[in-house]
Design a protein around this motif. Structure first.
Motif, short mmCIF file in Angstrom:
data_model
loop_
_atom_site.label_atom_id
_atom_site.label_comp_id
_atom_site.label_asym_id
_atom_site.label_seq_id
_atom_site.Cartn_x
_atom_site.Cartn_y
_atom_site.Cartn_z
N TYR A 1 -16.90 92.97 61.46
CA TYR A 1 -17.44 93.22 60.12
C TYR A 1 -17.03 92.12 59.14
CZ TYR A 1 -17.09 95.12 55.36
OH TYR A 1 -17.11 95.28 54.00
N LEU B 1 -20.66 91.76 55.56
CA LEU B 1 -22.03 92.28 55.42
C LEU B 1 -22.59 92.09 54.02
CD1 LEU B 1 -22.07 95.55 57.57
CD2 LEU B 1 -22.59 93.19 58.22
N ILE C 1 -26.56 92.16 53.02
CA ILE C 1 -27.21 93.02 54.00
C ILE C 1 -27.50 94.36 53.32
CG2 ILE C 1 -26.92 94.22 56.21
CD1 ILE C 1 -27.14 91.28 56.64
N PRO C 2 -28.72 94.94 53.49
CA PRO C 2 -29.80 94.53 54.41
C PRO C 2 -30.76 93.54 53.77
CG PRO C 2 -30.33 96.64 53.42
CD PRO C 2 -28.98 96.26 52.89
N ASP D 1 -30.70 94.18 59.23
CA ASP D 1 -30.35 95.46 58.67
C ASP D 1 -29.04 95.94 59.30
OD1 ASP D 1 -30.49 97.73 57.13
OD2 ASP D 1 -32.58 98.18 57.65
N TYR D 2 -28.54 97.07 58.84
CA TYR D 2 -27.27 97.59 59.33
C TYR D 2 -27.31 97.92 60.82
CZ TYR D 2 -25.83 97.98 54.45
OH TYR D 2 -25.50 97.70 53.15
N PHE E 1 -26.41 94.91 62.88
CA PHE E 1 -24.96 94.69 62.93
C PHE E 1 -24.32 95.61 63.95
CE2 PHE E 1 -20.93 96.60 61.68
CZ PHE E 1 -20.08 95.51 61.79
#
Length: 495
Positions: free
Chosen positions: A99, A122, A125-126, A131-132, A135
């Motif tokens: 992360y 992150l 993001i998104p 997008d999540y 990940f």
């Protein structure tokens, strides 16, 4: 994602045959309703693809349970708690460091060909394409690489070393490799807009090299620097002691869980499923390629398992379930790179050869007195490398153009008439992955060894790490003894 449908009131108005004012109002009304429906279709397409990706991520994550059970069954009972804890640590530490750093270093576009430069923590993001769910899917891959390495150094490694190498591997080493071959900016990626390696790029679809070779080579260096477990090869030349795992039941359970998870690992690497090949409305599209990938994965594993079964029967005189399980996983590791671009018949060849690659590397390990309790370096490193070569030989032109569109004359498999360029790119991948992981992880393990942070003391290894490091054995046979003699000392273990 297909372009959204559009409606123009100016184009629709002359077709309505009404007065000018009424035609204008009616055309506007129809286009408004049309736009609402079109947006709903677009929303549905995003939701279908995101759901597919998330479900695939969950399947890949379930492989951590498979790794935990496989590892637990493959070590001696006195080290069960230790190896299971390291598998939990791989997921937990890997989640945090991937992360913070890993995802950005892997996919932080725009960037250079070596390393990503955006999305740390992150941030941003998104956005379209990131997008999540993406990940989460990539995190599950990263911790799989760390799980492979933990098996190679099992039963003799200090717990602090696990924590350090897991963070280093998932936060730096693996992400940079995945950037090279999977990011649209990577120097060897087939998704580059220009400057493709050998006009092709490396087609390592789900990671025979990116995941399996990285984990296997890292484990190789860890096991080499630590040395074999006490008593593994004895003191007499040519003598060896087979240290069998304590539970074939857990090995089989772990193998089936990994098999199940591989259906997210390989087919899930398409990332999306709602995509037509050619004209819309046909029965054939990316959903068909997803199904074919699941079939090639299955056939490679099954063929490797059966080949291992009969070859080991001829070698040892026994039908050995643990050997068959490792053979099955070796077939999966090999087909992972080319699963999306080969025919099912070619997957059978892949699995057949993978079994001999694993058996051959295991024989070399015995000759050189290399000790890997789970055969992880041989299985993931050796079979992963074969899978990369296999793809360069058997990738089919039609599938290559579907999975890697945008370049009509992209090279494909040598034995399928596609020339040598794809194979050459894949040889480069093997060399660069081997070199990068050797320099980074080899150096890390060497430094840990010099700082005396790598291997546990001899007396702790003999007693078992569950007792010395984790407060007691995984299998409790009594409630009367907490593992200490009341003075903070470990009791003498009697034979």
């Amino acid at each position: 994602m297909a372009a959204a449908l559009t409606c123009s009131a100016a184009d629709l108005q002359p077709l309505l045959g009404a007065t000018a004012a009424n035609a204008t109002l009616l055309a506007g009304f129809i286009c408004d309703r049309f736009d609402v429906i079109s947006n709903k279709f677009a929303d549905t397409a995003y939701a279908v693809d995101s759901t597919y990706l998330l479900f695939s991520a969950y399947l890949v994550f379930s492989m951590q349970l498979g790794f935990a059970m496989l590892c637990a069954g493959s070590v001696r009972a006195k080290n069960t708690m230790n190896i299971m804890l390291t598998n939990v640590l791989d997921a937990a530490a890997g989640g945090l460091f991937y992360y913070l750093f890993g995802f950005a270093l892997a996919f932080g576009t725009p960037s250079n060909g070596f390393i990503g430069q955006h999305f740390f923590g992150l941030k941003q993001i998104p956005q379209p394409g990131f997008d999540y769910g993406y990940f989460l899917f990539q995190w599950a891959f990263a911790i799989a690489a760390a799980g492979i390495t933990s098996g190679s150094i099992a039963e003799r490694t200090q717990f602090v070393a696990y924590m350090i190498y897991s963070a280093f591997l998932t936060g730096l080493v693996y992400p940079i490799v995945s950037h090279w071959f999977w990011s649209s900016d990577g120097w060897a990626s087939p998704a580059r807009s220009d400057g493709l390696l050998f006009g092709s790029g490396v087609m390592d679809f789900a990671g025979s090299g990116v995941v399996h070779m990285v984990g296997g080579i890292a484990g190789l260096w860890g096991a080499l620097i630590e040395g074999p477990r006490i008593g593994r090869f004895g003191t007499d030349p040519g003598r060896k002691l087979i240290m069998r795992g304590h539970s074939a039941t857990l090995v089989v359970l772990g193998t089936f869980l990994l098999w199940f998870g591989w259906y997210g690992f390989n087919p899930g690497s398409f990332v999306t499923i709602l995509k037509a090949y050619g004209e819309s409305g046909s029965y054939y599209g990316q959903w068909s390629a997803v199904g074919r990938t699941a079939v090639t994965t299955t056939l490679a594993g099954c063929t490797a398992a059966l080949t291992t079964l009969f070859v080991r029967r001829m070698q040892t005189g026994h039908w050995t379930v643990t050997d068959v399980c490792n053979g099955l996983l070796g077939g999966f590791a090999a087909i992972t790179g080319g699963c999306a671009v080969v025919d099912p018949w070619a997957a059978v060849i892949c699995g057949f050869v993978a079994a001999f690659v694993l058996i051959g590397f295991n024989k070399l390990a015995e000759v050189f007195k290399y000790d890997d309790p789970l055969e992880a370096a041989q299985l993931h490193g050796g079979c992963g490398a074969w899978g990369i070569i296999f793809t360069g030989l058997f990738a089919k032109q039609a599938y290559v153009n579907e999975v890697y569109p945008g370049l009509p004359d992209r090279p494909y498999g040598l034995l399928m008439g596609g020339g040598w360029r794809l194979l050459a790119a894949h040889v480069v991948q093997i060399l660069t992955v081997t070199g990068w992981v050797s320099v980074t992880m080899g150096s890390l393990f060497f430094v840990l060894h010099k700082l005396q942070l790598l291997r546990i003391p001899e007396e702790e290894e003999m007693a078992g790490m569950d007792l010395t490091s984790h407060g007691g054995f995984a299998y409790a046979y009594t409630d009367k003894d907490d593992g200490l003699n009341g003075k903070g000392e470990f009791p003498v273990m009697m034979d």
